[in-house]
Design a protein around this motif. Sequence first.
Motif, mmCIF file in Angstrom:
data_model
loop_
_atom_site.group_PDB
_atom_site.id
_atom_site.type_symbol
_atom_site.label_atom_id
_atom_site.label_comp_id
_atom_site.label_asym_id
_atom_site.label_seq_id
_atom_site.Cartn_x
_atom_site.Cartn_y
_atom_site.Cartn_z
ATOM 1 N N ASP A 103 45.394 62.109 15.170
ATOM 2 C CA ASP A 103 45.780 61.619 16.400
ATOM 3 C C ASP A 103 47.018 61.639 16.779
ATOM 4 O OD1 ASP A 103 43.117 59.472 16.352
ATOM 5 O OD2 ASP A 103 43.850 59.836 14.246
ATOM 6 N N LEU A 104 47.344 62.039 18.102
ATOM 7 C CA LEU A 104 48.584 62.184 18.607
ATOM 8 C C LEU A 104 48.612 61.270 19.754
ATOM 9 C CD1 LEU A 104 48.376 66.208 19.218
ATOM 10 C CD2 LEU A 104 49.534 64.603 17.173
ATOM 11 N N SER A 105 49.896 60.548 20.028
ATOM 12 C CA SER A 105 50.059 59.416 20.853
ATOM 13 C C SER A 105 51.446 59.595 21.300
ATOM 14 C CB SER A 105 49.809 58.156 20.224
ATOM 15 O OG SER A 105 50.203 57.311 21.197
ATOM 16 N N TYR A 106 51.605 59.507 22.758
ATOM 17 C CA TYR A 106 52.821 59.312 23.507
ATOM 18 C C TYR A 106 52.922 58.195 24.398
ATOM 19 C CZ TYR A 106 56.807 60.620 26.655
ATOM 20 O OH TYR A 106 57.777 60.544 27.170
ATOM 21 N N ALA A 107 54.037 57.323 24.243
ATOM 22 C CA ALA A 107 54.030 56.360 25.157
ATOM 23 C C ALA A 107 55.398 56.286 25.740
ATOM 24 C CB ALA A 107 54.048 55.064 24.345
ATOM 25 N N ASP A 108 55.276 56.032 27.279
ATOM 26 C CA ASP A 108 56.499 55.818 28.162
ATOM 27 C C ASP A 108 56.839 54.805 28.906
ATOM 28 O OD1 ASP A 108 58.881 56.919 29.589
ATOM 29 O OD2 ASP A 108 57.629 58.181 30.897
ATOM 30 N N GLY A 109 57.683 54.099 28.559
ATOM 31 C CA GLY A 109 57.798 52.780 29.272
ATOM 32 C C GLY A 109 59.258 52.262 29.095
ATOM 33 N N THR A 110 59.503 51.264 28.825
ATOM 34 C CA THR A 110 60.857 50.537 28.394
ATOM 35 C C THR A 110 61.358 51.261 27.320
ATOM 36 O OG1 THR A 110 60.013 48.854 27.238
ATOM 37 C CG2 THR A 110 60.444 48.223 29.590
ATOM 38 N N THR A 111 60.674 51.910 26.598
ATOM 39 C CA THR A 111 61.041 52.563 25.483
ATOM 40 C C THR A 111 59.924 53.740 25.391
ATOM 41 O OG1 THR A 111 59.838 51.209 23.789
ATOM 42 C CG2 THR A 111 62.261 50.664 24.124
ATOM 43 N N ARG A 112 60.636 54.689 24.682
ATOM 44 C CA ARG A 112 59.575 56.069 24.333
ATOM 45 C C ARG A 112 59.391 56.087 22.795
ATOM 46 N NH1 ARG A 112 61.915 60.934 28.287
ATOM 47 N NH2 ARG A 112 61.618 59.790 30.240
ATOM 48 N N SER A 113 57.951 56.347 22.744
ATOM 49 C CA SER A 113 57.604 56.543 21.311
ATOM 50 C C SER A 113 56.753 57.730 21.186
ATOM 51 C CB SER A 113 57.040 55.203 20.792
ATOM 52 O OG SER A 113 55.876 54.897 21.417
ATOM 53 N N ARG A 114 56.767 58.405 19.957
ATOM 54 C CA ARG A 114 55.846 59.448 19.729
ATOM 55 C C ARG A 114 55.233 59.262 18.258
ATOM 56 N NH1 ARG A 114 59.618 64.101 20.733
ATOM 57 N NH2 ARG A 114 61.236 62.736 19.480
ATOM 58 N N SER A 115 53.900 59.457 18.195
ATOM 59 C CA SER A 115 53.330 59.347 16.739
ATOM 60 C C SER A 115 52.189 60.452 16.707
ATOM 61 C CB SER A 115 52.524 58.041 16.661
ATOM 62 O OG SER A 115 51.671 58.111 17.398
ATOM 63 N N SER A 147 56.517 41.987 37.035
ATOM 64 C CA SER A 147 57.558 41.523 36.608
ATOM 65 C C SER A 147 58.329 42.348 35.317
ATOM 66 C CB SER A 147 57.690 40.031 36.316
ATOM 67 O OG SER A 147 56.819 39.768 35.154
ATOM 68 N N ALA A 148 57.579 43.624 35.231
ATOM 69 C CA ALA A 148 57.888 44.435 34.206
ATOM 70 C C ALA A 148 57.624 45.673 34.436
ATOM 71 C CB ALA A 148 57.078 43.994 32.892
ATOM 72 N N PRO A 149 58.528 46.687 33.788
ATOM 73 C CA PRO A 149 58.391 48.124 34.035
ATOM 74 C C PRO A 149 57.016 48.456 33.768
ATOM 75 C CG PRO A 149 60.347 47.641 32.632
ATOM 76 C CD PRO A 149 59.477 46.391 32.739
ATOM 77 N N ALA A 150 56.459 49.868 34.450
ATOM 78 C CA ALA A 150 55.284 50.414 34.010
ATOM 79 C C ALA A 150 55.324 50.753 32.803
ATOM 80 C CB ALA A 150 54.999 51.446 35.250
ATOM 81 N N GLN A 151 54.024 51.017 32.317
ATOM 82 C CA GLN A 151 53.965 51.708 30.892
ATOM 83 C C GLN A 151 52.596 52.757 30.767
ATOM 84 O OE1 GLN A 151 55.478 50.752 28.090
ATOM 85 N NE2 GLN A 151 54.251 51.758 26.452
ATOM 86 N N ARG A 152 53.071 53.809 30.246
ATOM 87 C CA ARG A 152 51.845 54.907 30.334
ATOM 88 C C ARG A 152 51.578 55.462 28.783
ATOM 89 N NH1 ARG A 152 53.883 57.844 33.886
ATOM 90 N NH2 ARG A 152 55.030 59.434 32.347
ATOM 91 N N VAL A 153 50.390 55.646 28.442
ATOM 92 C CA VAL A 153 50.200 55.899 27.231
ATOM 93 C C VAL A 153 49.177 56.958 27.255
ATOM 94 C CG1 VAL A 153 49.164 55.180 24.821
ATOM 95 C CG2 VAL A 153 50.812 53.506 26.431
#
Length: 318
Positions: free
Chosen positions: A36-48, A13-19
């Motif tokens: 440390d590098l991170s990228y998240a792709d789902g309802t919102t995108r974030s990078r750190s 019941s929620a969008p997929a999330q990829r990290v």
Amino acid sequence: NLSAALVNENYFSAPAQRVCTLTHNLGVGRGFLGLDLSYADGTTRSRSAYLNYTLPLGNARSAGASLRYDDALPPPDTAVGAELQRATPLGSGYGYRLSATSAGSYDAAWIQQFEPLAVEADVARFAGISAQRLTASGGATYLGGALRATRAVHDSFALVDAGGIGGLTVYADNQPVALTDASGQALVRNLRPYEANRISIDAAQLPLDTHIGAETIEVVPAWRSGVRVRLPVERVRGGEFRLVQRDGAAVPAGAVVHFKGADFPVGLDGHTYVTGYDHGLAGEARWPGGRCLFRVPPPPLEDPLPQLGDSACRAAGE
């Protein structure tokens, strides 16, 4: 050290999330550099991206500096920070943590560990919100017919008996964790259940009139249970005297003294050291071509290692 991870989460019941994450740690000088590098792709995108350097300072202290970029945090996205901390010991003692960033955030904590409880004070500020906290925690154990106040016990524990000798440092896996009290006992907390834990003391701290059979004992406690550990420490008084024959000559070096069921060698100029010397006793000295008998007086109670001077060694019947 280099590591990478890809996590893909799917929900009904929620969008997929990829990290995706990438971590790299490298020793630089006396310290350690981490990225440390991170990228998240789902309802919102974030990078750190986090770059930090940690430098050990000795005495459980370390300092660090960091540079971070994170577009998921409140503005600003980029900030630099510094940190100074001291790890709390396993036994009594203190630790602290001080950190601050160019974004206006800070974090400070002080932890003081006493034998019966631990006290912690914290202050922090992040994203314009401040908070303060003061906590005290402790616990109690019941073992050997006695109830003891102690710091919180999260795993197993042991009641160590060091033969009635107080003030000894008790170690768990070579880490100082407790001191024996006036009755020679110490409570060692947070032992690993169902694993071998090495309990030991420093033999150099023992009084001169003691003997220890083993400095280390391994215990394997059950989960959240207590065990009693009796270290093989006992009071064994000793004394030193000089054996002199009837003609005034010292008993020759290398002679063997039989005293209280044990044998002791005679040193140079007749000097002899014996243990088990708790009251006046008779002894015998033997060497090739010679034999004599002697008696030593009771030892003075206040001296753990008395020097008794000359002791006359006479032939049997004299």
